[in-house]
Design a protein around this motif. Structure first.
Motif, PDB file in Angstrom:
ATOM      1  N   LEU A 145      36.026   4.084 123.159  1.00 22.45           N
ATOM      2  CA  LEU A 145      35.864   2.831 123.900  1.00 22.45           C
ATOM      3  C   LEU A 145      34.667   2.912 124.837  1.00 22.45           C
ATOM      4  O   LEU A 145      33.867   1.970 124.931  1.00 22.45           O
ATOM      5  CB  LEU A 145      37.132   2.504 124.698  1.00 22.45           C
ATOM      6  CG  LEU A 145      37.068   1.228 125.546  1.00 22.45           C
ATOM      7  CD1 LEU A 145      36.868   0.005 124.658  1.00 22.45           C
ATOM      8  CD2 LEU A 145      38.328   1.093 126.388  1.00 22.45           C
ATOM      9  N   THR A 146      34.509   4.049 125.489  1.00 20.84           N
ATOM     10  CA  THR A 146      33.372   4.257 126.381  1.00 20.84           C
ATOM     11  C   THR A 146      32.064   4.213 125.596  1.00 20.84           C
ATOM     12  O   THR A 146      31.085   3.591 126.029  1.00 20.84           O
ATOM     13  CB  THR A 146      33.495   5.607 127.118  1.00 20.84           C
ATOM     14  OG1 THR A 146      34.741   5.635 127.811  1.00 20.84           O
ATOM     15  CG2 THR A 146      32.372   5.805 128.106  1.00 20.84           C
ATOM     16  N   ALA A 147      32.056   4.837 124.425  1.00 21.61           N
ATOM     17  CA  ALA A 147      30.855   4.823 123.583  1.00 21.61           C
ATOM     18  C   ALA A 147      30.547   3.403 123.106  1.00 21.61           C
ATOM     19  O   ALA A 147      29.388   2.970 123.118  1.00 21.61           O
ATOM     20  CB  ALA A 147      31.047   5.749 122.383  1.00 21.61           C
ATOM     21  N   PHE A 148      31.594   2.671 122.717  1.00 17.99           N
ATOM     22  CA  PHE A 148      31.405   1.292 122.273  1.00 17.99           C
ATOM     23  C   PHE A 148      30.843   0.437 123.402  1.00 17.99           C
ATOM     24  O   PHE A 148      29.900  -0.331 123.198  1.00 17.99           O
ATOM     25  CB  PHE A 148      32.735   0.706 121.783  1.00 17.99           C
ATOM     26  CG  PHE A 148      32.658  -0.746 121.438  1.00 17.99           C
ATOM     27  CD1 PHE A 148      32.051  -1.170 120.261  1.00 17.99           C
ATOM     28  CD2 PHE A 148      33.177  -1.711 122.294  1.00 17.99           C
ATOM     29  CE1 PHE A 148      31.974  -2.519 119.938  1.00 17.99           C
ATOM     30  CE2 PHE A 148      33.101  -3.055 121.970  1.00 17.99           C
ATOM     31  CZ  PHE A 148      32.498  -3.458 120.796  1.00 17.99           C
ATOM     32  N   ASN A 149      31.408   0.552 124.592  1.00 17.98           N
ATOM     33  CA  ASN A 149      30.919  -0.216 125.735  1.00 17.98           C
ATOM     34  C   ASN A 149      29.480   0.150 126.084  1.00 17.98           C
ATOM     35  O   ASN A 149      28.700  -0.703 126.499  1.00 17.98           O
ATOM     36  CB  ASN A 149      31.829  -0.030 126.953  1.00 17.98           C
ATOM     37  CG  ASN A 149      33.112  -0.803 126.825  1.00 17.98           C
ATOM     38  OD1 ASN A 149      33.188  -1.790 126.105  1.00 17.98           O
ATOM     39  ND2 ASN A 149      34.150  -0.339 127.505  1.00 17.98           N
ATOM     40  N   GLY A 150      29.131   1.403 125.907  1.00 21.54           N
ATOM     41  CA  GLY A 150      27.759   1.832 126.163  1.00 21.54           C
ATOM     42  C   GLY A 150      26.763   1.207 125.195  1.00 21.54           C
ATOM     43  O   GLY A 150      25.612   0.936 125.556  1.00 21.54           O
ATOM     44  N   GLN A 177      29.168  -5.189 114.852  1.00 20.70           N
ATOM     45  CA  GLN A 177      30.017  -5.163 116.051  1.00 20.70           C
ATOM     46  C   GLN A 177      31.499  -5.074 115.678  1.00 20.70           C
ATOM     47  O   GLN A 177      32.267  -4.360 116.315  1.00 20.70           O
ATOM     48  CB  GLN A 177      29.763  -6.407 116.909  1.00 20.70           C
ATOM     49  CG  GLN A 177      28.459  -6.371 117.658  1.00 20.70           C
ATOM     50  CD  GLN A 177      28.438  -5.225 118.648  1.00 20.70           C
ATOM     51  OE1 GLN A 177      29.191  -5.198 119.603  1.00 20.70           O
ATOM     52  NE2 GLN A 177      27.569  -4.261 118.401  1.00 20.70           N
ATOM     53  N   LEU A 178      31.897  -5.797 114.634  1.00 17.79           N
ATOM     54  CA  LEU A 178      33.291  -5.716 114.180  1.00 17.79           C
ATOM     55  C   LEU A 178      33.623  -4.308 113.693  1.00 17.79           C
ATOM     56  O   LEU A 178      34.706  -3.780 113.981  1.00 17.79           O
ATOM     57  CB  LEU A 178      33.545  -6.729 113.064  1.00 17.79           C
ATOM     58  CG  LEU A 178      33.740  -8.169 113.501  1.00 17.79           C
ATOM     59  CD1 LEU A 178      33.831  -9.093 112.287  1.00 17.79           C
ATOM     60  CD2 LEU A 178      34.987  -8.305 114.359  1.00 17.79           C
ATOM     61  N   LYS A 179      32.697  -3.717 112.956  1.00 16.13           N
ATOM     62  CA  LYS A 179      32.925  -2.349 112.472  1.00 16.13           C
ATOM     63  C   LYS A 179      33.002  -1.386 113.652  1.00 16.13           C
ATOM     64  O   LYS A 179      33.853  -0.486 113.674  1.00 16.13           O
ATOM     65  CB  LYS A 179      31.813  -1.930 111.520  1.00 16.13           C
ATOM     66  CG  LYS A 179      31.889  -2.606 110.177  1.00 16.13           C
ATOM     67  CD  LYS A 179      30.728  -2.208 109.285  1.00 16.13           C
ATOM     68  CE  LYS A 179      30.762  -2.981 107.984  1.00 16.13           C
ATOM     69  NZ  LYS A 179      29.593  -2.678 107.142  1.00 16.13           N
ATOM     70  N   ALA A 180      32.101  -1.574 114.625  1.00 15.55           N
ATOM     71  CA  ALA A 180      32.089  -0.676 115.783  1.00 15.55           C
ATOM     72  C   ALA A 180      33.373  -0.806 116.599  1.00 15.55           C
ATOM     73  O   ALA A 180      33.941   0.200 117.032  1.00 15.55           O
ATOM     74  CB  ALA A 180      30.871  -0.968 116.658  1.00 15.55           C
TER      75      ALA A 180
END
Length: 116
Positions: A65-70, A52-55
């Protein structure tokens, strides 16, 4: 004469300490299993946290950001499943220990109770 006396004493001592030895072996096995489960859980949660930290460190713009939130729903689902699996494993180890201790106690009570 003394040899027989010491032999008899040694046998009686071994017989009277046998339940303690069995319990200590059960307890040691239980602690070993719990330690292995805890280490595996810590490793899994650490890996998840690091991923999660890397992502989140890869978030640079709106699209990332949208991809991360998804991915967060998938991550939460994975975390939830891991927590349930770990809980079930811990419960199984505890139940096994409880059953084995109850059997040990019942066996010792049976041996200690005089036959009528």
């Amino acid at each position: 004469m003394y040899t027989e006396m010491f032999k008899s004493f040694s046998e009686q001592t071994e017989k009277s300490l046998a339940p303690y030895v069995k319990f200590n072996k059960l307890f040691t096995k239980n602690v070993e299993e719990l330690t292995e489960l805890q280490l595996a859980a810590v490793r899994a949660y650490s890996d998840l946290g690091l991923s999660q930290l890397k992502a989140v460190s890869e978030v640079k713009d709106i699209q990332s950001l949208t991809a991360f939130n998804g991915q967060q729903l998938e991550t939460l689902t994975k975390l939830s499943k891991q927590l349930i699996d770990d809980s079930n494993k811990f419960n199984a180890v505890a139940q096994s220990f409880k059953t084995e201790v109850e059997e040990l106690v019942a066996d010792n009570v049976k041996k200690a109770t005089p036959v009528a």
